[in-house]
Design a protein around this motif. Structure first.
Motif, PDB file in Angstrom:
ATOM      1  N   THR A 669       0.746  -1.245  -0.068  1.00 17.59           N
ATOM      2  CA  THR A 669      -0.269  -0.207   0.062  1.00 17.59           C
ATOM      3  C   THR A 669       0.895   1.329   0.093  1.00 17.59           C
ATOM      4  O   THR A 669       1.394   1.778   0.851  1.00 17.59           O
ATOM      5  N   LEU A 670       1.162   1.724  -1.319  1.00 16.98           N
ATOM      6  CA  LEU A 670       1.741   3.171  -1.378  1.00 16.98           C
ATOM      7  C   LEU A 670       0.618   3.978  -1.211  1.00 16.98           C
ATOM      8  O   LEU A 670      -0.374   4.019  -1.922  1.00 16.98           O
ATOM      9  N   PRO A 671       0.499   5.021  -0.443  1.00 19.22           N
ATOM     10  CA  PRO A 671      -0.428   5.901  -0.364  1.00 19.22           C
ATOM     11  C   PRO A 671      -0.825   6.803  -1.521  1.00 19.22           C
ATOM     12  O   PRO A 671       0.131   6.937  -2.206  1.00 19.22           O
ATOM     13  N   ARG A 672      -1.993   6.917  -1.777  1.00 19.46           N
ATOM     14  CA  ARG A 672      -2.261   7.564  -3.240  1.00 19.46           C
ATOM     15  C   ARG A 672      -3.070   8.791  -2.604  1.00 19.46           C
ATOM     16  O   ARG A 672      -3.379   9.132  -1.593  1.00 19.46           O
ATOM     17  N   THR A 673      -3.632   9.620  -3.616  1.00 19.15           N
ATOM     18  CA  THR A 673      -4.336  10.780  -3.461  1.00 19.15           C
ATOM     19  C   THR A 673      -5.612  10.544  -2.315  1.00 19.15           C
ATOM     20  O   THR A 673      -5.762  11.391  -1.791  1.00 19.15           O
ATOM     21  N   VAL A 674      -6.180   9.533  -2.651  1.00 20.20           N
ATOM     22  CA  VAL A 674      -7.376   9.252  -1.653  1.00 20.20           C
ATOM     23  C   VAL A 674      -6.915   9.084  -0.205  1.00 20.20           C
ATOM     24  O   VAL A 674      -7.541   9.418   0.784  1.00 20.20           O
ATOM     25  N   GLN A 675      -5.605   8.586   0.005  1.00 18.76           N
ATOM     26  CA  GLN A 675      -5.360   8.311   1.255  1.00 18.76           C
ATOM     27  C   GLN A 675      -4.425   9.898   1.841  1.00 18.76           C
ATOM     28  O   GLN A 675      -3.994   9.928   2.725  1.00 18.76           O
ATOM     29  N   ALA A 676      -4.387  10.658   0.804  1.00 14.83           N
ATOM     30  CA  ALA A 676      -3.646  12.073   1.272  1.00 14.83           C
ATOM     31  C   ALA A 676      -4.259  12.973   1.932  1.00 14.83           C
ATOM     32  O   ALA A 676      -5.488  13.593   1.567  1.00 14.83           O
ATOM     33  N   PRO A 677      -4.082  13.217   3.191  1.00 10.35           N
ATOM     34  CA  PRO A 677      -4.851  14.376   3.758  1.00 10.35           C
ATOM     35  C   PRO A 677      -4.350  15.699   3.333  1.00 10.35           C
ATOM     36  O   PRO A 677      -3.505  16.016   2.761  1.00 10.35           O
ATOM     37  N   SER A 678      -5.058  16.619   3.729  1.00 11.26           N
ATOM     38  CA  SER A 678      -4.788  18.146   3.409  1.00 11.26           C
ATOM     39  C   SER A 678      -3.443  18.329   4.340  1.00 11.26           C
ATOM     40  O   SER A 678      -3.703  18.216   5.797  1.00 11.26           O
ATOM     41  N   ILE A 679      -2.334  18.853   3.963  1.00 11.18           N
ATOM     42  CA  ILE A 679      -1.251  18.891   4.815  1.00 11.18           C
ATOM     43  C   ILE A 679      -0.718  20.494   4.800  1.00 11.18           C
ATOM     44  O   ILE A 679      -0.666  21.052   3.825  1.00 11.18           O
ATOM     45  N   ASP A 680      -0.875  21.039   6.099  1.00  9.05           N
ATOM     46  CA  ASP A 680      -0.533  22.519   6.235  1.00  9.05           C
ATOM     47  C   ASP A 680       0.778  22.509   6.276  1.00  9.05           C
ATOM     48  O   ASP A 680       1.687  21.720   7.147  1.00  9.05           O
ATOM     49  N   VAL A 681       1.499  23.341   5.462  1.00  6.37           N
ATOM     50  CA  VAL A 681       2.873  23.546   5.523  1.00  6.37           C
ATOM     51  C   VAL A 681       3.207  24.972   5.954  1.00  6.37           C
ATOM     52  O   VAL A 681       2.925  25.929   5.267  1.00  6.37           O
ATOM     53  N   VAL A 682       4.167  25.145   7.083  1.00  4.98           N
ATOM     54  CA  VAL A 682       4.517  26.444   7.473  1.00  4.98           C
ATOM     55  C   VAL A 682       6.210  26.489   7.145  1.00  4.98           C
ATOM     56  O   VAL A 682       6.757  25.516   7.806  1.00  4.98           O
ATOM     57  N   LEU A 683       6.593  27.615   6.610  1.00  4.56           N
ATOM     58  CA  LEU A 683       7.970  27.602   6.405  1.00  4.56           C
ATOM     59  C   LEU A 683       8.643  28.670   7.321  1.00  4.56           C
ATOM     60  O   LEU A 683       8.149  29.570   7.356  1.00  4.56           O
ATOM     61  N   ILE A 684       9.730  28.262   7.776  1.00  6.63           N
ATOM     62  CA  ILE A 684      10.554  29.226   8.818  1.00  6.63           C
ATOM     63  C   ILE A 684      12.041  29.416   7.951  1.00  6.63           C
ATOM     64  O   ILE A 684      12.462  28.415   7.332  1.00  6.63           O
ATOM     65  N   GLU A 685      12.253  30.627   8.007  1.00  8.63           N
ATOM     66  CA  GLU A 685      13.432  30.900   7.041  1.00  8.63           C
ATOM     67  C   GLU A 685      14.459  31.539   8.115  1.00  8.63           C
ATOM     68  O   GLU A 685      14.560  32.712   8.274  1.00  8.63           O
ATOM     69  N   ASP A 686      15.225  30.544   8.709  1.00  7.62           N
ATOM     70  CA  ASP A 686      16.656  31.196   9.507  1.00  7.62           C
ATOM     71  C   ASP A 686      17.803  30.670   8.828  1.00  7.62           C
ATOM     72  O   ASP A 686      17.995  29.308   8.530  1.00  7.62           O
ATOM     73  N   PRO A 687      18.260  31.694   8.188  1.00  9.14           N
ATOM     74  CA  PRO A 687      19.270  31.203   7.144  1.00  9.14           C
ATOM     75  C   PRO A 687      20.625  30.325   7.679  1.00  9.14           C
ATOM     76  O   PRO A 687      21.121  30.508   8.595  1.00  9.14           O
ATOM     77  N   SER A 688      20.820  29.423   6.724  1.00 11.35           N
ATOM     78  CA  SER A 688      22.117  28.808   7.113  1.00 11.35           C
ATOM     79  C   SER A 688      23.285  29.326   6.764  1.00 11.35           C
ATOM     80  O   SER A 688      23.057  29.964   5.623  1.00 11.35           O
ATOM     81  N   PRO A 689      24.516  29.438   7.652  1.00  8.26           N
ATOM     82  CA  PRO A 689      25.470  30.527   7.067  1.00  8.26           C
ATOM     83  C   PRO A 689      26.202  29.915   5.953  1.00  8.26           C
ATOM     84  O   PRO A 689      26.701  30.833   5.127  1.00  8.26           O
ATOM     85  N   HIS A 690      26.036  28.664   5.340  1.00  5.67           N
ATOM     86  CA  HIS A 690      26.800  27.971   4.358  1.00  5.67           C
ATOM     87  C   HIS A 690      25.986  27.888   3.037  1.00  5.67           C
ATOM     88  O   HIS A 690      26.613  27.534   1.843  1.00  5.67           O
ATOM     89  N   GLY A 691      24.692  27.754   3.005  1.00 10.88           N
ATOM     90  CA  GLY A 691      23.791  27.416   2.018  1.00 10.88           C
ATOM     91  C   GLY A 691      23.757  28.717   0.935  1.00 10.88           C
ATOM     92  O   GLY A 691      23.894  29.783   1.338  1.00 10.88           O
ATOM     93  N   PRO A 692      23.186  28.280  -0.166  1.00 12.55           N
ATOM     94  CA  PRO A 692      23.137  29.238  -1.213  1.00 12.55           C
ATOM     95  C   PRO A 692      21.962  30.489  -0.613  1.00 12.55           C
ATOM     96  O   PRO A 692      20.761  29.798  -0.538  1.00 12.55           O
ATOM     97  N   PHE A 693      22.171  31.545  -0.426  1.00  9.70           N
ATOM     98  CA  PHE A 693      21.117  32.548   0.116  1.00  9.70           C
ATOM     99  C   PHE A 693      20.734  31.931   1.262  1.00  9.70           C
ATOM    100  O   PHE A 693      19.286  32.560   1.574  1.00  9.70           O
TER     101      PHE A 693
END
Lengths: 739, 279
Positions: A669-693
């Motif tokens: 059972t690989l989950p498919r769209t019928v098994q996919a709930p709505s997923i809230d995504v919140v992004l935090i942007e605390d910059p990494s000193p070494h990553g691009p931008f």
């Protein structure tokens, strides 16, 4: 960060390669057709453990269209290496088979259907040996020996023990003796398959000069070239790997049978293609290992964790590739725990090999640890969120291997959890909420890129990294930002091993993090060259120039400009004094940035059936800087959904004799769209000193916490603690009965 | 995933199909193909020939015959879901069809194919049992009609003879159906029933129920029916009747659900189905 000055970073740009993929135009490896091409099909072991007494290929060989049936007797000595620890270097079983789905012969025919027909007519004489399929059984005294050669190499240990590592510090016994509360669980987690949509396929073609071209959808083309060259004893310069678009990778798609197909192509001096079936893919590739994880956690009365004990067994099957060490490190390194004693081991069994699957081992380790944390919070009467707030590690803390966490702060994630309705709204009958933390130390690599100007003034970026997840879009935005032109004027290409600047394997959440820096340097370098040519041609200083859209303009004099196309012409026309614009970047970003996320699951459990409905899901992740928020959010949702699959649905099931019972997507059972709930995504942007931008790796963190969060939510809803993955309805129902 | 080699025939009539079956003893009839073709691709089935009856219009369509509904064997799940006759007279068939497989399966899969295949986890057999459906078959010796309770024999086995074609399914006494439902606990990967329960209440006070998925072949829940027979559908009576759902039954466990769990779910879903028709 001065984000307001950025034109293209942080923008929701569409993927340049979305249209060909969504319209079916994209070519995958199995779409490759060549004149005179031959087709190969495997004959695979139907026993998990047996001596090979004989193979009768006569009926198959007699079918018109069959070119040859290859068995171990036909392959070179170097390829008959039963002690190989990676299937890539193991062509065909010669004396013994050790898992169901292990190739024992390969049929070569002029047509793939003929090859399949012939493969079904080959009879193999097996003399069965007892098989062992579960990790703890494999190191029991009476267990059948999987790799006899190990008995000579390491006579002091159980022959099925591959390796064992201990992380230890402080006085664990005393901490447990003084604890206000302790928790003790043993979790059993199923082997899960990466479940990519495209089954594995390789095409190889020889050329008259002795060269060999390999078309494969790989996460690491340079590694494939080296493997093929070493295995077939031919120089690397004779091997060219053409990276083909991958239908999903998730850590699995490095290499599997590229050397074999290369060898076949050289043997017949014709192109050869081998595409395996879904069932062969489930049975014989490199899924994530089955694990048994014991965890004991101690806390004082304030909820401060004082000690953790762990014992982990990773069932790696026949080939040794399980992440037993880095995963064990996370049975506590995500929190501040002064005393620890963790033993982790890898054991051989009669299954196929194992390999990396997105954040290898961490969803299962988090399931164990985060369940124990939840249990302690419950026992101490502390909120599950608060106990994590009090104990979570942060930048500067030490991991169990002594390395220091690079800068990150989990507290703003907890603030976001508190604000989320998924966490804070009241629960109804049979509903529950659970939280877990998903922390991972990113990988690093050196990387290079080049940037050149095209005749029409557009910019060409060439890299050696495979785009599995949309990195092409991110690299496009980075190049556009640095060069100073719209992303529509930038094209990013992954070149082959002959022409591409080196990049590491696509894995460990690091392509944007490493190649991104190389593209920044290369685009900056090319931009300087453009400005220098423009300055010379227009007889001004480079400081007086502006590069925007398609041209370089003298500041304050709009009519005084050169287009990028003109600069191309002036730097490439015969007799020109200017070298062609060619920027390069080569970077070694050796700092392993932290990637942290927190996941909240809200479930409703049907107590009569054990069915779990996910009615809310939220993940907050510190991504450093979202180069393309749409891509980042999509990648996080994909990770969360895979985490839900690991939590509720997925598991390779074997019977006691080692037969795989989940060989198709009807059973696995690989989950498919019928098994996919709505997923809230919140992004935090605390910059990494070494990553691009300031970007951090995104890919792996979001898969870590969902299974644990769901388990904790089920406990919150029912009072039943889940100790097995996947948490199927029957298991939930049983746990409710056993409360 | 290449099937073994096979011949392909497309007869123009049921009579021709029967003749082809007589001439090709190892042949299989092809309707929607959504059960047959996957097992052929896995080489679990290797018929020497496929006789494609999917375009035989004489097997299609839903019609009324007095108080009976007559459903051609080639009627797809999609047709059942969208037939105004079904939606008006017997919506349970449309509702149950909506729970079958996925969109592709519903577009191609047929009621006759599902019944003849007799997969133990198929949905419609339970519904057809509870509706007292009749199955019309045609073969070399002419037409026969079977009651649903006779038609389904065992796992993948019906009374259908090798040279016969299932042509239509007839639901009698439609106006007497006062309430009907089909509830299932589906396997998340395949969509097949781990347990499916159909329940029907008639205007004359009869209650019929049938189970699929948890047992070797869909079957009437006769112990439940006799327990609830003549009683009102109160919660207490329903609970007592649902307890009888496992009586005299053999439950089949596999990797997806143990026999014990399937037995338990059979009771739970029987209770829920009876409550649903109780209104």
């Amino acid at each position: 960060m001065a984000t307001e000055t950025q034109s293209y970073i942080g923008k929701r740009m569409k993927r340049p390669n979305a249209v060909p993929r969504l319209t079916g135009f994209e070519k995958y490896t199995d779409d490759i057709q060549m004149p005179g091409m031959l087709h190969a099909a495997y004959v695979n072991s139907t026993y998990a453990h047996a001596r090979l007494a004989g193979i009768d290929t006569s009926e198959a060989s007699a079918i018109p269209g069959v070119v040859e049936v290859i068995t171990a007797a036909d392959i070179p000595e170097y390829a008959r290496n039963d002690s190989a620890m990676d299937r890539t270097f193991f062509f065909l079983a010669s004396e013994r088979v050790t898992f169901v789905g292990q190739p024992v012969a390969v049929v070569i025919a002029t047509d793939p259907a003929i090859a399949s027909d012939a493969a079904s007519l080959i009879t193999v004489d097996y003399e069965p040996i007892n098989a062992v399929v579960h990790g703890p059984d494999a190191i029991a005294k009476e267990a059948p020996v999987i790799r006899p050669e190990r008995q000579q190499e390491k006579p002091d240990q159980h022959p099925n023990l591959s390796a064992e590592t201990v992380f230890e510090q402080g006085n664990v016994e005393q901490a447990f003796a003084n604890a206000a509360a302790t928790s003790d669980f043993t979790m059993t987690t199923a082997s899960v398959h990466q479940g990519y949509m495209e089954p594995r396929s390789v095409t190889a073609a020889p050329d008259p000069t002795g060269g060999l071209t390999i078309w494969t959808a790989t996460q690491g083309q340079f590694a494939v070239r080296t493997a093929v060259s070493q295995m077939l004893r031919i120089p690397e310069t004779n091997v060219r790997v053409e990276p083909v678009t991958a239908g999903g990778g998730f850590g699995a798609r490095f290499m599997l049978f590229e050397p074999l197909v290369g060898w076949l192509a050289l043997r017949y001096t014709k192109p050869v293609k081998l595409t395996i079936t879904r069932t062969e893919d489930f049975a014989g590739t490199t899924p994530a290992p089955e694990k048994v994880i014991s965890v004991q956690l101690a806390a004082d009365s304030t909820g401060k964790f004082t000690a953790v004990r762990g014992d982990l067994t990773f069932n790696t099957g026949y080939f040794s590739k399980s992440p037993f060490e880095p995963a064990a490190l996370m049975l506590g390194s995500s929190y501040r725990i002064a005393n620890y004693a963790i033993t982790t081991r890898e054991v051989f069994s009669n299954r196929s090999g194992t390999g990396a699957y997105r954040a290898p081992g961490l969803p299962q380790v988090a399931f164990a640890l985060e369940s124990a944390i939840d249990d302690l919070a419950h026992k101490l009467g502390i909120s599950p969120l608060e106990i994590r707030r009090r104990n979570a590690a942060a930048g500067g803390d030490l991991m169990f291997d002594g390395a220091e966490w690079q800068p990150f702060d989990p507290q703003p994630l907890f603030d976001e959890v508190e604000r989320s309705p998924v966490w804070s709204e009241p629960t109804g009958p049979n509903e529950g909420v659970g939280i877990a933390l998903g922390l991972r130390r990113g990988f690093t690599d050196s990387a290079s890129a080049n940037v050149r100007l095209n005749a029409d003034g557009t910019v060409q970026v060439v890299v050696g990294s495979m785009d599995l997840t949309g990195t092409t879009t991110g690299l496009t935005q980075i190049a556009a930002e640095v060069f100073g032109i719209p992303p529509e004027q930038v094209q990013v290409t992954t070149a082959n091993t002959e022409t591409a600047p080196h990049a590491g394997r696509t894995g460990g959440s690091k392509i944007l993090y490493t190649v991104g820096n190389a593209v920044i340097e290369a685009a900056g370098h090319a931009r300087q060259q453009v400005l220098a040519i423009a300055a010379s041609e227009m007889e001004v200083g480079t400081d007086d120039l502006e590069l925007q859209d398609d041209r370089v303009t003298v500041r304050g004099a709009e009519d005084h400009f050169l287009t990028l196309s003109q600069i191309y012409t002036r730097s490439t026309q015969p007799g020109t004094q200017y070298p062609p614009v060619f920027g390069h970047g080569n970077q070694a970003n050796s700092v392993k940035a932290a990637a942290v996320s927190a996941c909240v699951a809200r479930v409703r459990v049907d107590p009569e059936s054990g069915h779990v409905d996910i009615i809310g899901m939220m993940t907050v992740q510190d991504v450093g800087r979202a180069i393309n928020p749409s891509e980042v959010e999509g990648q996080i949702r994909g990770g969360v959904l895979q985490g839900i699959g690991i939590g509720l649905y997925e598991g390779l099931i074997y019977d006691e004799g080692g037969q795989l019972l989940t060989g198709t997507f009807m059973d696995y059972t690989l989950p498919r769209t019928v098994q996919a709930p709505s997923i809230d995504v919140v992004l935090i942007e605390d910059p990494s000193p070494h990553g691009p931008f300031g970007a951090r790796g995104v890919a792996e963190s979001p898969i870590i916490a969902p299974a644990a969060a769901i388990g904790n939510a089920i406990f919150n809803a029912t009072g039943a603690r889940m100790t097995e993955l996947p948490m199927t309805p029957e298991r939930v129902w049983q746990a409710i009965q056993a409360r | 995933m290449y099937p073994a080699e096979f011949d392909y025939h497309r007869p123009g009539s049921v009579a021709d199909a029967i003749k082809l079956l007589q001439d090709n003893p190892e042949a299989k009839l092809l309707a929607g193909g959504h059960s047959l073709l996957p097992v052929m691709k896995l080489r679990l089935a290797q018929p020497t020939a496929l006789i494609d009856i999917s375009s035989l219009s004489e097997l299609s369509g839903v019609s009324e015959d007095g108080d009976a509904l007559v459903i051609g064997a080639n009627t797809t799940y999609h047709d059942l879901m969208n037939s105004s006759v079904i939606k008006n007279k017997l919506p349970v068939l449309a509702e149950a069809s909506d729970l079958v497989g996925d969109v592709q399966v519903r577009n191609k899969g047929t009621i006759g194919g599902a019944a003849a295949h007799a997969d133990p986890a198929s949905d419609l057999p339970a519904v057809l049992l509870a509706l007292n459906a009749e199955f019309k078959t045609v073969g070399p010796s002419g037409e026969k009609t079977h009651k649903a309770t006779d038609f389904f024999v065992d796992m993948f086995t019906t009374t259908l003879e090798p040279e016969e074609v299932l042509t239509e399914i007839r639901i009698p006494d439609v106006s007497n159906v006062a309430g009907a439902t089909y509830l299932k606990f589906a396997h998340p990967a395949s969509g097949y029933a781990i347990v499916g329960i159909a329940a029907v209440k008639t205007a004359s006070g009869e209650v019929r129920a049938a189970v699929t998925g948890s047992v070797p072949i869909a079957v009437r829940l006769s112990a439940v029916e006799s327990e609830i027979s003549g009683k009102d559908l109160s919660d207490d009576n329903i609970a007592a009747a649902a307890e009888k759902a496992t009586e005299g039954m053999d439950f089949v466990g596999d990797i997806h659900a143990s026999d014990e769990y399937r037995a338990h779910l059979t009771k739970v879903y029987t209770k829920r189905a009876l409550k649903k028709i109780a209104g």
